[in-house]
Write a protein that holds these residues in place. Sequence first.
Motif, PDB file in Angstrom:
ATOM      1  N   GLY A 104       0.814  -1.217   0.000  1.00  0.00           N
ATOM      2  CA  GLY A 104       0.000   0.000   0.000  1.00  0.00           C
ATOM      3  C   GLY A 104       0.844   1.261   0.000  1.00  0.00           C
ATOM      4  O   GLY A 104       0.531   2.229  -0.702  1.00  0.00           O
ATOM      5  N   ILE A 105       1.912   1.262   0.767  1.00  0.00           N
ATOM      6  CA  ILE A 105       2.798   2.432   0.816  1.00  0.00           C
ATOM      7  C   ILE A 105       3.482   2.628  -0.533  1.00  0.00           C
ATOM      8  O   ILE A 105       3.560   3.750  -1.048  1.00  0.00           O
ATOM      9  N   ALA A 106       3.964   1.534  -1.124  1.00  0.00           N
ATOM     10  CA  ALA A 106       4.621   1.630  -2.429  1.00  0.00           C
ATOM     11  C   ALA A 106       3.650   2.123  -3.496  1.00  0.00           C
ATOM     12  O   ALA A 106       4.011   2.952  -4.337  1.00  0.00           O
ATOM     13  N   ALA A 107       2.415   1.644  -3.482  1.00  0.00           N
ATOM     14  CA  ALA A 107       1.421   2.088  -4.454  1.00  0.00           C
ATOM     15  C   ALA A 107       1.128   3.575  -4.280  1.00  0.00           C
ATOM     16  O   ALA A 107       1.003   4.312  -5.272  1.00  0.00           O
ATOM     17  N   ALA A 108       1.012   4.041  -3.039  1.00  0.00           N
ATOM     18  CA  ALA A 108       0.742   5.460  -2.793  1.00  0.00           C
ATOM     19  C   ALA A 108       1.883   6.328  -3.322  1.00  0.00           C
ATOM     20  O   ALA A 108       1.644   7.370  -3.950  1.00  0.00           O
ATOM     21  N   ILE A 109       3.113   5.903  -3.098  1.00  0.00           N
ATOM     22  CA  ILE A 109       4.256   6.662  -3.591  1.00  0.00           C
ATOM     23  C   ILE A 109       4.292   6.648  -5.117  1.00  0.00           C
ATOM     24  O   ILE A 109       4.479   7.684  -5.763  1.00  0.00           O
ATOM     25  N   PHE A 110       4.097   5.488  -5.714  1.00  0.00           N
ATOM     26  CA  PHE A 110       4.147   5.355  -7.171  1.00  0.00           C
ATOM     27  C   PHE A 110       3.070   6.205  -7.844  1.00  0.00           C
ATOM     28  O   PHE A 110       3.344   6.979  -8.771  1.00  0.00           O
TER      29      PHE A 110
END
Length: 125
Positions: A104-110
């Motif tokens: 979820g954190i990686a998706a938000a950053i991406f």
Amino acid sequence: MELLETILPYLKAFAVGGAFCALGQVFIDYTKLTPARILVSYVVAGVVLGGLGLYQPIIDFAGAGATVPLTGFGALLAKGTREAVAERGLLGVLTGGFTAAAAGIAAAIFFGLIAALIFRSGDKS
């Protein structure tokens, strides 16, 4: 009867997710709390309820209505930390929440980066 069984999970998710949103709106309208403080409070509430094992029944009842709001993110952090502590001991306190929420954190950053590349910032005036 079959139609009711089909739409009931959606109704539960809508009711619980809507209740979280309505409560946040009440806080915005009737307190001096800023939206940022309310959002942080939701995450902390999710961590506390998740750590105590009280949030899982809400997730079981409402599904995405409980996991999508920020309280669900807090509960995910608590669950990941609990599992990592059981596996790795004290080191799990530092790594468990991030491991559980990494996707979820990686998706938000991406997607934040993609939005920043596509759109231009500017004044609202």
